[in-house]
Design a protein around this motif. Structure first.
Motif, PDB file in Angstrom:
ATOM      1  N   UNK A  42       7.216  -3.445  -0.280  1.00 17.35           N
ATOM      2  CA  UNK A  42       6.906  -3.004   1.384  1.00 17.35           C
ATOM      3  C   UNK A  42       7.663  -1.780   1.436  1.00 17.35           C
ATOM      4  N   UNK A  43       8.706  -1.491   0.763  1.00 15.18           N
ATOM      5  CA  UNK A  43       9.578  -0.221   0.717  1.00 15.18           C
ATOM      6  C   UNK A  43       8.608   0.859   0.209  1.00 15.18           C
ATOM      7  N   UNK A  44       8.058   0.695  -0.831  1.00 17.30           N
ATOM      8  CA  UNK A  44       7.321   1.888  -1.567  1.00 17.30           C
ATOM      9  C   UNK A  44       5.918   1.944  -0.672  1.00 17.30           C
ATOM     10  N   UNK A  45       5.225   1.000  -0.053  1.00 14.35           N
ATOM     11  CA  UNK A  45       4.186   1.177   0.759  1.00 14.35           C
ATOM     12  C   UNK A  45       4.467   1.858   2.064  1.00 14.35           C
ATOM     13  N   UNK A  46       5.751   1.465   2.697  1.00  9.89           N
ATOM     14  CA  UNK A  46       6.101   2.114   3.857  1.00  9.89           C
ATOM     15  C   UNK A  46       6.447   3.637   3.797  1.00  9.89           C
ATOM     16  N   UNK A  47       6.957   3.916   2.588  1.00 11.57           N
ATOM     17  CA  UNK A  47       7.189   5.362   1.983  1.00 11.57           C
ATOM     18  C   UNK A  47       5.805   6.157   1.952  1.00 11.57           C
ATOM     19  N   UNK A  48       4.940   5.433   1.152  1.00 13.68           N
ATOM     20  CA  UNK A  48       3.723   6.071   0.943  1.00 13.68           C
ATOM     21  C   UNK A  48       2.823   6.388   2.113  1.00 13.68           C
ATOM     22  N   UNK A  49       2.903   5.437   3.120  1.00  9.55           N
ATOM     23  CA  UNK A  49       2.333   5.850   4.408  1.00  9.55           C
ATOM     24  C   UNK A  49       3.235   6.303   5.568  1.00  9.55           C
ATOM     25  N   UNK A  50       4.249   6.629   5.198  1.00 10.62           N
ATOM     26  CA  UNK A  50       5.332   7.091   6.295  1.00 10.62           C
ATOM     27  C   UNK A  50       4.716   8.051   7.303  1.00 10.62           C
ATOM     28  N   UNK A  51       3.719   8.694   7.098  1.00 10.69           N
ATOM     29  CA  UNK A  51       3.091   9.749   7.990  1.00 10.69           C
ATOM     30  C   UNK A  51       2.458   9.211   8.937  1.00 10.69           C
ATOM     31  N   UNK A  52       2.012   7.639   8.781  1.00  8.52           N
ATOM     32  CA  UNK A  52       1.212   6.772   9.656  1.00  8.52           C
ATOM     33  C   UNK A  52       2.277   6.008  10.497  1.00  8.52           C
ATOM     34  N   UNK A  53       3.712   5.989  10.350  1.00 14.12           N
ATOM     35  CA  UNK A  53       4.503   5.002  10.728  1.00 14.12           C
ATOM     36  C   UNK A  53       4.429   4.740  12.298  1.00 14.12           C
ATOM     37  N   UNK A  54       4.086   5.663  13.014  1.00 14.15           N
ATOM     38  CA  UNK A  54       3.886   5.575  14.613  1.00 14.15           C
ATOM     39  C   UNK A  54       2.444   4.997  15.000  1.00 14.15           C
ATOM     40  N   UNK A  55       1.468   4.985  13.982  1.00 20.52           N
ATOM     41  CA  UNK A  55       0.353   4.302  14.449  1.00 20.52           C
ATOM     42  C   UNK A  55      -0.103   2.904  14.586  1.00 20.52           C
ATOM     43  N   UNK A  63       0.807  -4.353   5.326  1.00 20.50           N
ATOM     44  CA  UNK A  63       0.702  -5.658   4.737  1.00 20.50           C
ATOM     45  C   UNK A  63      -0.546  -5.863   3.955  1.00 20.50           C
ATOM     46  N   UNK A  64      -1.618  -5.148   4.276  1.00 17.29           N
ATOM     47  CA  UNK A  64      -2.794  -5.132   3.235  1.00 17.29           C
ATOM     48  C   UNK A  64      -2.442  -4.511   2.022  1.00 17.29           C
ATOM     49  N   UNK A  65      -1.971  -3.378   1.885  1.00 14.86           N
ATOM     50  CA  UNK A  65      -1.575  -2.768   0.662  1.00 14.86           C
ATOM     51  C   UNK A  65      -0.468  -3.345  -0.354  1.00 14.86           C
ATOM     52  N   UNK A  66       0.207  -4.161   0.177  1.00 15.02           N
ATOM     53  CA  UNK A  66       1.204  -4.836  -0.432  1.00 15.02           C
ATOM     54  C   UNK A  66       0.503  -6.485  -0.733  1.00 15.02           C
ATOM     55  N   UNK A  67      -0.513  -6.543  -0.615  1.00 17.72           N
ATOM     56  CA  UNK A  67      -1.166  -8.075  -0.397  1.00 17.72           C
ATOM     57  C   UNK A  67      -1.520  -8.524  -2.014  1.00 17.72           C
ATOM     58  N   UNK A  68      -1.700  -7.440  -2.888  1.00 23.90           N
ATOM     59  CA  UNK A  68      -2.233  -7.835  -4.221  1.00 23.90           C
ATOM     60  C   UNK A  68      -2.196  -6.666  -5.121  1.00 23.90           C
ATOM     61  N   UNK A  69      -2.257  -6.793  -6.210  1.00 21.42           N
ATOM     62  CA  UNK A  69      -2.351  -5.412  -7.058  1.00 21.42           C
ATOM     63  C   UNK A  69      -3.015  -4.340  -6.807  1.00 21.42           C
ATOM     64  N   UNK A  70      -2.583  -3.196  -7.145  1.00 18.47           N
ATOM     65  CA  UNK A  70      -3.256  -1.804  -7.089  1.00 18.47           C
ATOM     66  C   UNK A  70      -3.290  -1.305  -8.339  1.00 18.47           C
ATOM     67  N   UNK A  71      -4.352  -0.307  -8.571  1.00 17.16           N
ATOM     68  CA  UNK A  71      -4.605   0.520  -9.812  1.00 17.16           C
ATOM     69  C   UNK A  71      -3.961   1.685  -9.210  1.00 17.16           C
ATOM     70  N   UNK A  72      -2.822   2.292  -9.573  1.00 22.67           N
ATOM     71  CA  UNK A  72      -2.160   3.430  -9.184  1.00 22.67           C
ATOM     72  C   UNK A  72      -2.610   4.478 -10.365  1.00 22.67           C
ATOM     73  N   UNK A  73      -3.155   5.668 -10.161  1.00 25.16           N
ATOM     74  CA  UNK A  73      -3.646   6.692 -11.068  1.00 25.16           C
ATOM     75  C   UNK A  73      -3.079   8.134 -10.812  1.00 25.16           C
ATOM     76  N   UNK A  74      -2.998   8.710 -11.858  1.00 25.43           N
ATOM     77  CA  UNK A  74      -2.779  10.442 -11.698  1.00 25.43           C
ATOM     78  C   UNK A  74      -3.906  10.935 -12.645  1.00 25.43           C
ATOM     79  N   UNK A  75      -4.658  11.847 -11.792  1.00 27.73           N
ATOM     80  CA  UNK A  75      -5.816  12.312 -12.200  1.00 27.73           C
ATOM     81  C   UNK A  75      -5.615  13.729 -12.425  1.00 27.73           C
ATOM     82  N   UNK A  76      -6.232  14.525 -13.588  1.00 31.48           N
ATOM     83  CA  UNK A  76      -5.915  16.138 -13.564  1.00 31.48           C
ATOM     84  C   UNK A  76      -7.303  16.884 -13.603  1.00 31.48           C
ATOM     85  N   UNK A  77      -7.043  17.880 -13.224  1.00 27.11           N
ATOM     86  CA  UNK A  77      -8.655  18.771 -13.254  1.00 27.11           C
ATOM     87  C   UNK A  77      -8.512  19.790 -12.425  1.00 27.11           C
ATOM     88  N   UNK A  78      -9.735  20.709 -12.546  1.00 29.33           N
ATOM     89  CA  UNK A  78      -9.638  22.020 -11.825  1.00 29.33           C
ATOM     90  C   UNK A  78     -10.192  21.478 -10.154  1.00 29.33           C
TER      91      UNK A  78
END
Ligand code: DAT
Ligand code: MG
Length: 149
Positions: A42-55, A63-78
């Motif tokens: 929950x802490x990571x999800x709240x930090x990730x979406x902190x910009x939306x905390x008043x919405x 609740x949705x984002x912590x409800x199951x596994x996610x595939x977190x990725x970093x992609x590189x390119x122009x």
């Protein structure tokens, strides 16, 4: 080289869309430099979406984002930050263009399959939030001369 943070949300994982989504980004010519299956705290999800905390949708979103596994990725390119946002499509999948990930696979703003950083600065913050530096691989694809001039 520019990097972005993308995360296939729990709905995308549950619906078996991981392979298709990764294929689209590979086919475009971007390079995967970090990836992990992670059920966010929950802490990571709240930090990730902190910009939306008043919405009004913030609590449900977390609740949705912590409800199951996610595939977190970093992609590189122009230009990968803006380009990945185009590949992902508009926030509300009902209005995302066909051909985009959200336009092809979703209908509801609360189940929009994938997250993508909205700017280079946000991307760097999100990469640091979700990944340790030793979880990222610095490598050059053998295809790069055929993708970049
Ligand atoms: P994006 O994910 O396209 O960057 P955003 O940053 O505005 O969109 O919102 C973050 C997430 O919050 C979004 O992917 C889905 C959810 N969300 C946004 N607007 C919403 C709304 N009006 N109702 C419910 N969920 C919403
Ligand atoms: Mg956003």
């Amino acid at each position: 080289m520019e990097r972005t943070f993308l995360a296939i949300k729990p709905d995308g994982v549950q619906r078996g869309l991981v392979g298709q989504i990764i294929s689209r980004l590979e086919a475009k010519g971007f390079t995967l430099v970090g990836m992990k299956l992670i059920t966010a705290s929950r802490e990571l999800a709240e930090q990730h979406y902190a910009v939306h905390k008043e919405r009004p949708f913030f609590a449900g979103l977390v609740d949705f984002i912590i409800s199951g596994p996610m595939v977190a990725m970093v992609w590189e390119g122009e230009g990968v930050v803006a380009s990945a946002r185009k590949i992902i499509g508009a926030t509300n999948p009902l209005y995302s263009e066909p051909g985009t990930i959200r336009g092809d696979f979703g209908v509801n703003v609360g189940r929009n399959i994938i997250h993508g950083s909205d700017a280079v600065e946000t991307a760097n913050q999100e990469i640091n939030l979700w990944f340790k530096s030793d979880e990222l691989s610095n490598w050059t694809s053998c295809l790069s001369p055929w993708i970049l001039e």
